[in-house]
Write an enzyme that holds these catalytic residues in place. Structure first.
Site, PDB file in Angstrom:
ATOM      1  N   ASP A   1      20.662   5.291 -19.788  1.00  0.00           N
ATOM      2  CA  ASP A   1      20.404   6.743 -19.771  1.00  0.00           C
ATOM      3  C   ASP A   1      20.372   7.189 -18.308  1.00  0.00           C
ATOM      4  O   ASP A   1      19.568   6.678 -17.520  1.00  0.00           O
ATOM      5  CB  ASP A   1      19.047   7.015 -20.465  1.00  0.00           C
ATOM      6  CG  ASP A   1      18.687   8.499 -20.500  1.00  0.00           C
ATOM      7  OD1 ASP A   1      19.421   9.313 -19.901  1.00  0.00           O
ATOM      8  OD2 ASP A   1      17.668   8.827 -21.123  1.00  0.00           O
TER       9      ASP A   1
ATOM     10  N   ASP B   1      24.728  11.709 -21.509  1.00  0.00           N
ATOM     11  CA  ASP B   1      24.294  10.787 -20.444  1.00  0.00           C
ATOM     12  C   ASP B   1      23.652   9.518 -20.994  1.00  0.00           C
ATOM     13  O   ASP B   1      22.866   8.878 -20.322  1.00  0.00           O
ATOM     14  CB  ASP B   1      23.336  11.506 -19.477  1.00  0.00           C
ATOM     15  CG  ASP B   1      21.907  11.555 -19.983  1.00  0.00           C
ATOM     16  OD1 ASP B   1      21.712  11.586 -21.209  1.00  0.00           O
ATOM     17  OD2 ASP B   1      20.993  11.551 -19.141  1.00  0.00           O
ATOM     18  N   GLU B   2      23.980   9.171 -22.228  1.00  0.00           N
ATOM     19  CA  GLU B   2      23.279   8.084 -22.888  1.00  0.00           C
ATOM     20  C   GLU B   2      24.238   7.252 -23.733  1.00  0.00           C
ATOM     21  O   GLU B   2      25.095   7.801 -24.411  1.00  0.00           O
ATOM     22  CB  GLU B   2      22.247   8.720 -23.822  1.00  0.00           C
ATOM     23  CG  GLU B   2      20.935   8.010 -23.898  1.00  0.00           C
ATOM     24  CD  GLU B   2      19.944   8.798 -24.748  1.00  0.00           C
ATOM     25  OE1 GLU B   2      19.666   9.963 -24.416  1.00  0.00           O
ATOM     26  OE2 GLU B   2      19.468   8.241 -25.740  1.00  0.00           O
TER      27      GLU B   2
HETATM   28  P1  TTP Z   1      17.975  13.621 -20.846  1.00  0.00           P
HETATM   29  O1  TTP Z   1      18.555  12.263 -20.636  1.00  0.00           O
HETATM   30  O2  TTP Z   1      16.995  13.824 -21.940  1.00  0.00           O
HETATM   31  O3  TTP Z   1      17.258  14.118 -19.509  1.00  0.00           O
HETATM   32  P2  TTP Z   1      17.646  13.865 -17.997  1.00  0.00           P
HETATM   33  O4  TTP Z   1      18.818  12.964 -17.859  1.00  0.00           O
HETATM   34  O5  TTP Z   1      17.800  15.201 -17.321  1.00  0.00           O
HETATM   35  O6  TTP Z   1      16.326  13.204 -17.414  1.00  0.00           O
HETATM   36  P3  TTP Z   1      15.813  11.701 -17.600  1.00  0.00           P
HETATM   37  O7  TTP Z   1      16.802  10.972 -18.452  1.00  0.00           O
HETATM   38  O8  TTP Z   1      15.725  11.156 -16.189  1.00  0.00           O
HETATM   39  O9  TTP Z   1      14.474  11.843 -18.237  1.00  0.00           O
HETATM   40  O10 TTP Z   1      19.137  14.665 -21.072  1.00  0.00           O
HETATM   41  C1  TTP Z   1      20.398  14.574 -20.440  1.00  0.00           C
HETATM   42  C2  TTP Z   1      20.926  15.937 -20.044  1.00  0.00           C
HETATM   43  O11 TTP Z   1      20.987  16.797 -21.175  1.00  0.00           O
HETATM   44  C3  TTP Z   1      20.031  16.654 -19.044  1.00  0.00           C
HETATM   45  O12 TTP Z   1      20.316  16.304 -17.704  1.00  0.00           O
HETATM   46  C4  TTP Z   1      20.283  18.096 -19.337  1.00  0.00           C
HETATM   47  C5  TTP Z   1      20.645  18.131 -20.816  1.00  0.00           C
HETATM   48  N1  TTP Z   1      19.477  18.628 -21.603  1.00  0.00           N
HETATM   49  C6  TTP Z   1      19.412  19.985 -21.895  1.00  0.00           C
HETATM   50  O13 TTP Z   1      20.297  20.767 -21.533  1.00  0.00           O
HETATM   51  N2  TTP Z   1      18.315  20.450 -22.609  1.00  0.00           N
HETATM   52  C7  TTP Z   1      17.289  19.621 -23.017  1.00  0.00           C
HETATM   53  O14 TTP Z   1      16.320  20.097 -23.633  1.00  0.00           O
HETATM   54  C8  TTP Z   1      17.373  18.223 -22.696  1.00  0.00           C
HETATM   55  C9  TTP Z   1      16.277  17.269 -23.121  1.00  0.00           C
HETATM   56  C10 TTP Z   1      18.487  17.777 -21.998  1.00  0.00           C
HETATM   57 MG    MG Z   2      18.956  11.115 -18.863  1.00  0.00          MG
END
Ligand code: TTP
Ligand code: MG
Length: 361
Positions: free
Chosen positions: A5, A105-106
């Site tokens: 992730d 992103d996962e």
């Molecule tokens: P995440 O992987 O949940 O969040 P992140 O990568 O920003 O942070 P981390 O993994 O370090 O905790 O989500 C991936 C992307 O998806 C995030 O960069 C932006 C988007 N996203 C949204 O647009 N709205 C949301 O509510 C969430 C959770 C994510």
């Molecule tokens: Mg992330």
């Protein structure tokens, strides 16, 4: 199995193309356009998170929390994020036996064969992959390695940024037991609140809770899922994403025409038909296509991919009309038959759907 992730993904990518942002709080906003201020936080870097800024929070609130901090607010640039995501996923894939992307992103990776079933070798593989991604793309990500997908997901979240958490089979119980139950996939605010009423706060509490009692409260599928999850039991395999399935309808016009309003009446009907099918399957769509069979027996089509999957019939009808208009602008021939097609996301996990319908988590 492992889960990768990316760290604060959208914000990290903004830092990547503009290093002047590094060290400052960065917030990526989805602006609704109603007023200059209205919208929600898509994500924020960890500097901004220190001030309590979170995904989903209204932008005005994030602004208030970051007042006087020299914070940077930027709008989402989905095309750019998707481009980099594609490159990253391409790299991750080369390190996997089986690869399953589950978000922008996962991704889950089964590396069992590549590492000969050894958790030590898995660790080495992750470090190599981190270095590779750092040089090729310049970003960091966190990884959970565990005997199954469920625990890999939990492990990935406990250490960020640039994290690597390995949970071996004999460590699973000790690892899961003290964590709060909302670390489990599918357990959100509402489920946690309901569980707290039952005196269940940690994953260990849940693991010890009588499974029959859980089934009585949450139904068979969910009750058993919660019980298994808390005990680190998950048999699901990493699956390569299947091709998107599609739903389409085609009809012959009453007369050949290139009149937008006349043909759009038909695309509306076709869209409604396609939509009814979509609802039956309880899936969303992300891609819309319009195909026209022209009077000179040539075929023209136009399609559009939405930023997010949706179930909205309004969006479907409106987009189909717009695509039709663009298509007509590119030809001087009459249309004989017209079709509307959407690409749907196949097979949402049964449990996930149930969780959503049950608690809205
Ligand atoms: P995440 O992987 O949940 O969040 P992140 O990568 O920003 O942070 P981390 O993994 O370090 O905790 O989500 C991936 C992307 O998806 C995030 O960069 C932006 C988007 N996203 C949204 O647009 N709205 C949301 O509510 C969430 C959770 C994510
Ligand atoms: Mg992330």
């Amino acid at each position: 199995m492992m889960l990768v992730d990316l760290d604060y993904f959208f914000a990290q990518l903004e830092e990547l193309r503009n290093s002047a942002l590094k060290g400052k709080p960065v917030v990526i906003g989805m602006y609704s356009g109603r007023t200059a201020e209205s919208g929600a936080v898509s994500t924020a870097n960890y500097e901004a998170r220190k001030y309590g800024v979170k995904s989903g929070m209204p932008l005005f609130l994030a602004k208030r929390k970051l007042e006087g901090c020299d914070a940077i607010f930027l709008p989402v640039d989905y095309d750019y994020y998707e481009q980099v995501s594609d490159r990253l996923m391409g790299i991750f894939r080369t390190y996997s036996d089986v690869f399953e992307q589950v978000g922008i992103d996962e991704a889950y990776m089964d590396v069992t064969v590549k590492v000969h079933g050894s958790f030590e070798e898995a660790k080495v593989l992750v470090l190599r992959m981190k270095a590779d991604v750092k040089t090729q793309v310049g970003v960091t990500f966190s990884v959970g390695v565990a005997p199954n997908k469920l625990v890999a997901k939990v492990a990935c979240d406990v250490q960020k940024t640039d994290g690597l958490t390995v949970v071996q089979p004999d460590e699973m119980q000790g690892f899961l037991s003290p964590l709060p139950i909302d670390r489990l996939l599918g357990v959100g605010k509402k489920t946690s609140a309901r569980m707290a009423e039952l005196g269940v706060k940690t994953i260990g509490d849940l693991a010890r809770f009588d499974v029959q009692h859980l089934v009585d409260i949450f139904g068979k599928t969910l009750g058993v899922y919660f019980h298994d999850a808390a005990n680190g039991v998950d048999e699901s395999a990493v699956k390569e994403a299947g091709e998107a399935e599609s739903i389409s309808r085609i009809a012959t016009l009453k007369r050949n025409s290139r009149d937008l309003a006349f043909i759009a009446e038909m695309t509306d009907v076709l869209a409604a038909d396609v939509h009814a099918d979509l609802l039956k399957r309880n899936v969303g769509f992300k891609q819309i296509g319009v195909i026209a069979f022209l009077a000179d027996i040539t075929v023209k089509s136009r399609s559009l991919t939405l930023e997010q999957s949706t179930k909205s019939i309004e969006i479907l009808k409106k987009t189909a009309r717009e695509l039709l208009q663009r298509l007509l602008e590119d030809t001087d021939k009459d249309v004989r038959r017209i079709g509307v097609k959407i690409s749907v996301f196949s097979r949402e996990e049964k449990t996930q759907k149930l969780l959503e319908s049950f608690f809205g988590d």
